[in-house]
Design a protein around this motif. Structure first.
Motif, PDB file in Angstrom:
ATOM      1  N   UNK A  68       0.814  -1.217   0.000  1.00  0.00           N
ATOM      2  CA  UNK A  68       0.000   0.000   0.000  1.00  0.00           C
ATOM      3  C   UNK A  68       0.848   1.268   0.000  1.00  0.00           C
ATOM      4  N   UNK A  69       2.063   1.188   0.545  1.00  0.00           N
ATOM      5  CA  UNK A  69       2.902   2.372   0.628  1.00  0.00           C
ATOM      6  C   UNK A  69       4.105   2.286  -0.315  1.00  0.00           C
ATOM      7  N   UNK A  70       4.004   1.450  -1.343  1.00  0.00           N
ATOM      8  CA  UNK A  70       5.148   1.239  -2.229  1.00  0.00           C
ATOM      9  C   UNK A  70       5.530   2.519  -2.952  1.00  0.00           C
ATOM     10  N   UNK A  71       6.827   2.725  -3.099  1.00  0.00           N
ATOM     11  CA  UNK A  71       7.344   3.864  -3.848  1.00  0.00           C
ATOM     12  C   UNK A  71       8.010   3.350  -5.114  1.00  0.00           C
ATOM     13  N   UNK A  72       7.744   3.992  -6.220  1.00  0.00           N
ATOM     14  CA  UNK A  72       8.386   3.608  -7.467  1.00  0.00           C
ATOM     15  C   UNK A  72       8.753   4.851  -8.253  1.00  0.00           C
ATOM     16  N   UNK A  94       6.928  -2.103 -11.555  1.00  0.00           N
ATOM     17  CA  UNK A  94       7.468  -0.853 -11.033  1.00  0.00           C
ATOM     18  C   UNK A  94       8.744  -1.124 -10.255  1.00  0.00           C
ATOM     19  N   UNK A  95       9.676  -0.168 -10.320  1.00  0.00           N
ATOM     20  CA  UNK A  95      10.898  -0.287  -9.522  1.00  0.00           C
ATOM     21  C   UNK A  95      11.350   1.101  -9.089  1.00  0.00           C
ATOM     22  N   UNK A  96      12.074   1.120  -7.960  1.00  0.00           N
ATOM     23  CA  UNK A  96      12.485   2.398  -7.390  1.00  0.00           C
ATOM     24  C   UNK A  96      13.858   2.813  -7.908  1.00  0.00           C
ATOM     25  N   UNK A  97      14.375   3.935  -7.388  1.00  0.00           N
ATOM     26  CA  UNK A  97      15.629   4.453  -7.925  1.00  0.00           C
ATOM     27  C   UNK A  97      16.845   3.674  -7.445  1.00  0.00           C
ATOM     28  N   UNK A 153      18.392  -0.084 -14.722  1.00  0.00           N
ATOM     29  CA  UNK A 153      19.160   0.783 -15.616  1.00  0.00           C
ATOM     30  C   UNK A 153      19.395   0.054 -16.932  1.00  0.00           C
ATOM     31  N   UNK A 154      19.044   0.699 -18.026  1.00  0.00           N
ATOM     32  CA  UNK A 154      19.240   0.072 -19.332  1.00  0.00           C
ATOM     33  C   UNK A 154      20.727   0.056 -19.666  1.00  0.00           C
ATOM     34  N   UNK A 155      21.265  -1.159 -19.883  1.00  0.00           N
ATOM     35  CA  UNK A 155      22.691  -1.294 -20.194  1.00  0.00           C
ATOM     36  C   UNK A 155      22.928  -1.744 -21.634  1.00  0.00           C
TER      37      UNK A 155
END
Length: 557
Positions: free
Chosen positions: A22-26, A51-54, A552-554
């Motif tokens: 419920x509190x996920x950050x992306x 979704x993914x975070x920094x 990160x796109x590599x």
């Protein structure tokens, strides 16, 4: 293949409980994906959004509506319906070896001695000077030569500078007379323990050195400079990213290579996670193991918690150690590199320091020696949790295969070895021993978890070649039509798992990679076709469009 469909109310399938996000950050969401992954139970499930975070950690996986609701301020990346998979893992490769091959002459595609000689002559013309000419990839079996090549067949091309070409498996080398002279190898030079100087009927050294005999040449070969090492690593990482590898287990590194890995990790230049094995228990081990295993470095990009040892050589050069003589050479059993006492000491030394021990064993005698040693040392040191491995486990007696399960040894196997070796393997070991060769189904049926790889640069690093070989038991040309000993093939799900979750598990990394689940890293690839809806015979044609590591796109085609 029937895929698991998840109930809408819990399609964020990787959560322990549906409400836990419920509190996920992306920071980033990929949308409109034809996504597949394995879940914690090993089932293949589909998703449309992730979704993914920094920090590159996954925060949500499921339908577009659900993920968007939990990541309202995220940047969205449209996958345009393309297939998304977890990043693939090669559980046995040689990263610097691949980079070295990419900077030298590659003979792996040659189909005759004459073709190889033409390539060498052209390479010599394109690289003038007095320094060494180096390369790799020759295979006398593919040349239908019926013997090893000779120094004289190199001398006719290059006589005024040293030449050294390693066999495709890395367990033999081919030198010209100039290189033999620099190494001090004459007809009277004795065979070293665990090695062989190939000789003709009159006892003359012919120019090929097998296994430990290669060390006589390696002592005089110039070592790569740090700059050359950096170039090798850069080229290898580029190649790995282009074929969808987000992680590789590097099977035997040196102190200088460890230094380069740490440097690349510090600079953010590692584009694949490297699970490294220290090469042997000698001086490099003593230096690198002073503080014990390195369980994580550089934001989980580099790990040094395993040791690589050798029991024997390779099948193609008849260096693999067999219990009975070779079927096509009744005078040879191959070569065990160490006595039982020596291998016990090395395994025990690494285990007591807390390292996972991974031992190259190809022949049935080599595998038995290592199984016996593991049984003894694991009991003495209580090291079951180290997930010790036998690398290759290629020719194993039917009586010894169950011991992998009872002792707790991981079979680390390379599917393309079977399809590359099929033209000579049964000739080497005969119709009975072949029943325990490349026996993936037998291992899986007893409950063993196979860690799959390629052994690059012995084989191509492309993991889709491995998945194709595992599922079809065919080479890229579709041969043999029914598959080579097809009763040993894997299902697509099993092959996918052995290059993802089980490869991660074999490197103690299943909590961070191997599947696209909440809390794991966003290591994923985008491919040009649907792996689970195509004919298995075309899997090797799969192309990688994008590779992402930790969000990160590599790589982008």
């Amino acid at each position: 293949m029937r895929l698991r469909q998840l109930p809408l109310q819990c399609s964020l399938f990787v959560l322990a409980a549906c409400g836990a996000l419920s509190a996920a950050h992306a920071d980033t969401v990929i949308d409109n994906a034809n996504g597949y992954t394995l879940n914690a139970k090993g089932d293949i499930v589909q998703f449309a959004s992730m979704a993914f975070d920094d920090n590159g950690r996954i925060t949500a996986v499921g339908t577009a509506k659900e993920v968007a609701a939990r990541a309202p301020k995220a940047k969205h990346v449209d996958m345009a319906g393309r297939t998304v998979l977890p990043g693939l893992i090669d559980a046995h490769g040689h990263v610097f070896g691949l980079g070295e091959m990419l900077t030298q002459l590659d003979l792996s595609g040659t189909t005759s001695l004459q073709q190889a000689q033409a390539a060498i002559a052209e390479y010599a013309r394109a690289n003038p000077g007095q320094g060494w000419l180096r390369g790799r990839g020759w295979n006398q079996e593919n040349w239908k030569l019926g013997r090893f090549p000779t120094a004289k067949e190199l001398d006719t091309l290059v006589s005024n500078r040293p030449v050294w070409f390693e066999r495709v498996d890395g367990h033999a080398g081919w030198a010209n007379s100039r290189a033999l002279a620099l190494a001090g190898i004459t007809d009277k030079t004795p065979d070293p323990a665990g090695g062989r100087i190939v000789r003709d009927a009159d006892g003359h050294a012919t120019g090929v050195l097998v296994d430990a005999a290669k060390e006589l040449m390696l002592k005089v070969l110039p070592q790569p400079t740090e700059a050359e090492g950096r170039t090798m690593l850069e080229k290898s990482l580029q190649k790995m990213a282009s074929v969808g590898l987000t992680s590789a287990h590097d099977a035997g590194i040196t102190v200088s290579q460890d230094k380069l890995y740490r440097s690349f990790a510090d600079q953010g230049k590692l584009t694949a996670r490297i699970y490294a094995m220290i090469g042997g228990t000698g001086p490099d081990f003593d230096q690198l193991a002073k503080n014990g295993p390195l369980n994580s470095y550089g934001k989980d990009m580099y790990f040094l918690r395993a040791v690589k040892l050798y029991a024997d050589g390779a099948l193609g050069s008849r260096g693999a150690a067999l219990l009975a003589p070779y079927s096509d050479d009744p005078h040879s059993h191959g070569l065990l590199f160490h006595s039982n006492e020596e291998i016990d000491t090395m395994i025990g030394k690494a285990m007591k320091k807390g390292y996972q021990v991974n031992v190259h064993a190809i022949g049935d005698a080599g595998n038995r020696q290592i199984l016996d040693a593991f049984a003894k040392e694991i009991k003495a040191n209580h090291t079951e949790a180290q997930r010790n491995r036998i690398e290759h486990a290629q020719i194993v007696t039917l009586d010894d295969i169950p011991r992998f399960k009872t002792i707790g040894i991981v079979p680390s196997m390379q599917p393309t070895h079977a399809t590359s070796d099929k033209n000579m393997a049964e000739t080497r070991v005969g119709p009975e021993r072949i029943k325990g060769a490349y026996a993936w189904r037998t291992f899986l049926q007893q409950g063993s978890r196979i860690a799959c790889g390629s052994d690059f640069p012995v084989e191509a690093p492309n993991p889709f070649y491995g998945i194709h070989a595992a599922v079809t038991r065919q080479d890229a040309g579709g041969n043999p039509i029914a598959g080579w000993y097809p009763e040993q093939e894997m299902s697509l799900k099993e092959a996918f798992r052995c290059f993802t979750l089980d490869a991660a598990w074999a490197g103690h990394q299943e909590q961070n990679q191997g599947s696209l689940e909440v809390g794991k890293y966003a290591d994923f690839i985008v491919i040009d076709r649907d792996l689970f809806k195509m004919t298995p015979y075309d899997i090797h044609k799969t192309g990688v469009l994008e590779t992402w590591v930790a969000g990160r796109q590599v790589y982008r085609k």
